[in-house]
Design an enzyme around this catalytic site. Structure first.
Site, PDB file in Angstrom:
ATOM      1  N   LYS A 250       0.926  -1.175   0.078  1.00 56.06           N
ATOM      2  CA  LYS A 250      -0.134  -0.060   0.014  1.00 56.06           C
ATOM      3  C   LYS A 250       0.843   1.190  -0.047  1.00 56.06           C
ATOM      4  O   LYS A 250       1.432   1.831   0.895  1.00 56.06           O
ATOM      5  CB  LYS A 250      -0.925  -0.276   1.187  1.00 56.06           C
ATOM      6  CG  LYS A 250      -1.995   1.166   1.300  1.00 56.06           C
ATOM      7  CD  LYS A 250      -2.845   0.771   2.317  1.00 56.06           C
ATOM      8  CE  LYS A 250      -3.892   2.147   2.160  1.00 56.06           C
ATOM      9  NZ  LYS A 250      -3.227   3.528   2.096  1.00 56.06           N
ATOM     10  N   ARG A 255      -3.420   8.348  -5.747  1.00 54.16           N
ATOM     11  CA  ARG A 255      -3.852   7.571  -6.701  1.00 54.16           C
ATOM     12  C   ARG A 255      -3.999   8.203  -8.062  1.00 54.16           C
ATOM     13  O   ARG A 255      -4.530   9.298  -8.002  1.00 54.16           O
ATOM     14  CB  ARG A 255      -5.398   7.200  -6.117  1.00 54.16           C
ATOM     15  CG  ARG A 255      -6.150   6.206  -6.891  1.00 54.16           C
ATOM     16  CD  ARG A 255      -6.058   4.860  -6.491  1.00 54.16           C
ATOM     17  NE  ARG A 255      -7.430   4.113  -7.104  1.00 54.16           N
ATOM     18  CZ  ARG A 255      -8.163   3.546  -6.008  1.00 54.16           C
ATOM     19  NH1 ARG A 255      -8.223   3.975  -4.935  1.00 54.16           N
ATOM     20  NH2 ARG A 255      -9.129   2.767  -6.793  1.00 54.16           N
ATOM     21  N   ARG A 270      -8.007  10.982  -7.342  1.00 49.75           N
ATOM     22  CA  ARG A 270      -9.143  10.351  -6.544  1.00 49.75           C
ATOM     23  C   ARG A 270     -10.275  11.235  -6.603  1.00 49.75           C
ATOM     24  O   ARG A 270     -11.434  10.525  -6.572  1.00 49.75           O
ATOM     25  CB  ARG A 270      -8.452  10.225  -5.124  1.00 49.75           C
ATOM     26  CG  ARG A 270      -9.600   9.890  -3.822  1.00 49.75           C
ATOM     27  CD  ARG A 270      -9.921   8.302  -3.838  1.00 49.75           C
ATOM     28  NE  ARG A 270     -11.046   8.377  -3.156  1.00 49.75           N
ATOM     29  CZ  ARG A 270     -11.063   8.490  -2.012  1.00 49.75           C
ATOM     30  NH1 ARG A 270     -10.227   8.616  -1.128  1.00 49.75           N
ATOM     31  NH2 ARG A 270     -12.251   8.380  -1.292  1.00 49.75           N
ATOM     32  N   GLU A 300      -0.621   3.808  -8.143  1.00 50.57           N
ATOM     33  CA  GLU A 300      -0.298   4.950  -7.141  1.00 50.57           C
ATOM     34  C   GLU A 300       0.994   5.584  -7.224  1.00 50.57           C
ATOM     35  O   GLU A 300       1.947   4.808  -7.762  1.00 50.57           O
ATOM     36  CB  GLU A 300      -0.251   4.248  -5.727  1.00 50.57           C
ATOM     37  CG  GLU A 300      -0.091   5.142  -4.610  1.00 50.57           C
ATOM     38  CD  GLU A 300      -1.437   5.586  -3.723  1.00 50.57           C
ATOM     39  OE1 GLU A 300      -2.613   5.491  -4.563  1.00 50.57           O
ATOM     40  OE2 GLU A 300      -1.244   6.327  -2.893  1.00 50.57           O
ATOM     41  N   PHE A 340      -1.759  -1.123 -10.444  1.00 48.21           N
ATOM     42  CA  PHE A 340      -2.248  -2.096 -10.078  1.00 48.21           C
ATOM     43  C   PHE A 340      -3.532  -2.445 -10.558  1.00 48.21           C
ATOM     44  O   PHE A 340      -4.078  -3.579 -10.141  1.00 48.21           O
ATOM     45  CB  PHE A 340      -2.484  -1.974  -8.405  1.00 48.21           C
ATOM     46  CG  PHE A 340      -3.028  -0.598  -8.060  1.00 48.21           C
ATOM     47  CD1 PHE A 340      -4.675  -0.635  -8.213  1.00 48.21           C
ATOM     48  CD2 PHE A 340      -2.455   0.210  -7.319  1.00 48.21           C
ATOM     49  CE1 PHE A 340      -5.240   0.717  -7.740  1.00 48.21           C
ATOM     50  CE2 PHE A 340      -2.872   1.464  -6.956  1.00 48.21           C
ATOM     51  CZ  PHE A 340      -4.508   1.693  -7.284  1.00 48.21           C
ATOM     52  N   ARG A 415     -17.163   1.336  -1.998  1.00 46.10           N
ATOM     53  CA  ARG A 415     -16.234   0.880  -0.719  1.00 46.10           C
ATOM     54  C   ARG A 415     -16.724  -0.404   0.080  1.00 46.10           C
ATOM     55  O   ARG A 415     -17.477  -0.329   0.818  1.00 46.10           O
ATOM     56  CB  ARG A 415     -16.197   2.029   0.518  1.00 46.10           C
ATOM     57  CG  ARG A 415     -15.075   1.778   1.571  1.00 46.10           C
ATOM     58  CD  ARG A 415     -15.205   2.526   2.640  1.00 46.10           C
ATOM     59  NE  ARG A 415     -14.953   4.217   2.246  1.00 46.10           N
ATOM     60  CZ  ARG A 415     -13.571   4.648   2.126  1.00 46.10           C
ATOM     61  NH1 ARG A 415     -12.670   3.865   2.358  1.00 46.10           N
ATOM     62  NH2 ARG A 415     -13.532   5.674   1.685  1.00 46.10           N
TER      63      ARG A 415
END
Ligand code: ATP
Length: 581
Positions: A250, A255, A270, A300, A340, A415
């Site tokens: 992470k 982002r 983001r 990221e 990613f 989320r």
């Protein structure tokens, strides 16, 4: 459609205190809005002219808007200022001054929604020399045609103070009720999440109905609302939820969603702002190394040390948040991107495919080069293995791990429990420097080729009389330090690791433990790699320094056995342990 009809709806919204009533009014509005302006009605209701990602904002200075108002009503600048003070709101001030207007407009025309939209659009796009007077004239002309209550909302819109407080979710509810049925609500939300353009969703619904929405998919140039993560406290708990997981580092950065069409690259944040200009380096890397014509991928972006390439904390990216001098910022504060996800490749929407497949597709679509790579990842269902991987990520400057279900789809804007973040709950701040012994070195690259890129440094284990490592140290050296290091350390050079050194890392060069220097870092962290205090706090973990820097104090006065001991490091770790986040 007349603007006054829209304004009557605004008045209803402003008066109501019930959310359900708000939705009903919206449904009514959408039902009565002609298809060709429904997108504009949606944007205006949200207090804007375009979806956010287009980056055209209204936000005329209040002073300028008041000048236009004064020109329309014939009041003096002081009088309009006074009215604003009394009313406390530029819309109300405009309404009351227009009601009491001293000048009569002879040929007032009825305003259509389209007229108001076009006028505001022109105002928002006017800039450059002489633009202030032109804007004041244009706004004053618009106000001259407006009813007092219309002026109220025109003034609020143009100064960016519309604030009707209608959430995206309420608009989606109302669109579903106006054009489809409640069951279609999810479909409509999905469409919105894939293009971030509420106006376009409304337009499609009104023209093509729910069938049109079902065919709706992501398009290059429109940011997809990003998938977010839940948080849990331990790898074990997360595995119970996910089964086998893809555990990714992470990264502590920003982002970025990269869109590519031919040679055109756009980068979105983001919050779906277009940030291409802040990261010309990342855009160039994507242009060169994304081997497909059409793509939407995510990663990221992380600030890195210009000498060592080591990752730096998030704050260092703030140097990119400026309008001018970006080229210098790029040189001084370089950044890398760790990719990613792949959401669309060559026209194919990949969001419904399992993550393991998306990662494969991503891997094939890019050429990995320095600064543009896949995120570090471990496919595992083994708690111990994941814990070690977590510690390694922290030590390297990451915040922890992002654990993702192997088969998870990309849930735009949600989320959910398909991505779960694992961060630390404790942190051991490092407030004092420690003295370490140089036991090895790694050869440098780029600017540092010919010298050492990093040193391997160790503490002293008094009981066993050995030197367990605590850090790979690459920061804090001046160019002169770097030049002189090979010479200074020459007398201690060995062909293999010294017998009293405990290290799991293979250095390029080994030294007899002799030379002591001082280092400081941000934190002491657990590490699966370094051997200082190994197994003392946690099984299979030692202690390492996070973001280590040489303080430039050469402790020639100290013998290697005078270096900070393992016991002292343990005391520091425990004493400075604080609960976080
Ligand atoms: P959130 O973004 O979940 O609202 P937040 O802004 O506080 O919360 P974090 O809690 O730090 O952010 O976690 C999510 C963010 O982590 C992502 O939005 C992304 O920017 C970042 N991130 C770093 N590495 C990865 C990765 N490998 N996969 C996904 N996201 C990552």
């Amino acid at each position: 459609m007349q603007y006054i009809e829209l304004v009557e709806f605004y008045e209803l919204i402003e008066a109501t205190t019930k959310r359900l009533e708000m939705t009903d009014f919206l449904v009514n509005l959408f039902k009565h809005t002609p298809g060709e302006v429904i997108d504009k009605v949606v944007y205006l209701t949200q207090g804007k002219l375009y979806p956010d990602f287009v980056g055209i904002e209204m936000g005329m200075a209040e002073k300028m808007a008041l000048r236009a108002l004064a020109a329309t009503t014939g009041d003096s600048p002081d009088e309009v200022e006074e009215e604003l003070k009394t009313k406390g709101d530029i819309g109300l001030a405009a309404e009351s001054l227009l009601k009491a207007k001293k000048q009569v407009t002879l040929s007032r025309k009825e305003l259509l929604v389209q007229d108001v939209y076009d006028a505001l659009d022109k105002l928002a796009k006017t800039s450059g020399a002489g633009s202030v007077d032109a804007k004041v004239r244009a706004l004053s002309g618009l106000l001259a045609d407006a009813e007092p209550v219309e002026a109220k909302y025109i003034m609020r819109t143009i100064t960016g103070k519309m604030r009707l407080g209608i959430a995206d979710m309420t608009i989606l509810d109302a669109l579903a009720q106006a054009f489809a049925d409640k069951e279609a609500r999810d479909e409509i939300e999905r469409a919105y999440n894939h293009t971030s353009d509420m106006g376009d969703v409304a337009l499609t619904l009104s023209k093509k109905g729910i069938e049109g929405i079902k065919k709706y998919h992501a398009r290059v140039g429109r940011p997809i609302r990003m998938m977010l993560a839940q948080r849990m406290e331990s790898a074990g708990e997360i595995l119970e939820k996910l089964g086998r997981a893809i555990c990714e580092w992470k990264y502590d950065g920003e982002r970025i969603q990269i869109h590519k069409l031919g040679n055109k690259i756009s980068l979105f944040s983001r919050r779906l702002e277009n940030i291409t200009e802040q990261y010309p380096d990342i855009a160039a890397l994507a242009r060169q190394n994304l081997k497909v014509e059409e793509a939407i991928i995510e990663g990221e972006c992380v600030a890195v040390d210009s000498d060592t390439g080591a990752m730096l904390p998030f704050q260092e990216l703030m140097h990119r948040r400026r309008k001018y001098g970006i080229e210098e910022a790029v040189k001084e504060f370089p950044a890398n991107i760790y990719l990613f996800d792949a959401l669309l490749i060559e026209g194919e929407d990949l969001t419904e495919k399992p993550l393991s497949q998306r990662r494969e597709i991503l891997k094939k679509a890019i050429k990995e080069v320095n600064g543009f790579r896949l995120s570090d990842a471990l496919f595992s269902s083994n708690v111990k293995e994941i814990e070690g991987y977590f510690e390694n990520a922290i030590e390297n400057g990451c915040e922890g791990l992002m654990m993702k279900g192997e088969d998870s789809t990309y849930q735009a804007g949600a989320r959910g429990w398909l991505w779960i973040k694992l961060k630390r709950s404790y942190q051991s701040k490092m407030i004092e420097p420690i003295d370490v012994v140089i036991v090895g070195a790694f050869m440098g690259r780029g600017k540092r080729s010919g010298s050492y890129g990093a040193l391997l440094v160790a503490t002293y284990d008094h009981e066993k009389d050995v030197f367990p490592t605590i850090s790979k140290l690459g920061s804090g050296f001046t160019d002169e330090d770097l030049k002189s290091l090979p010479e200074i350390l020459m007398p201690y050079k060995l062909k293999h690791k010294h017998a009293r050194v405990e290290s799991t890392l293979e250095a390029d060069v080994w030294f007899t433990p002799a030379f002591v220097i001082e280092v400081i870092g941000d934190e002491l962290t657990l590490s699966p790699i370094h051997t200082c205090a190994f197994n003392r706090i946690r099984e299979d973990a030692g202690i390492a320094i996070r973001f280590p820097r040489f303080t430039r104090r050469w402790r020639k006065d100290k013998a290697p056995e005078d270096a900070t001991t393992v016991e002292e490091v343990l005391d520091m770790y425990n004493a400075q342990l604080k609960k976080i986040g």
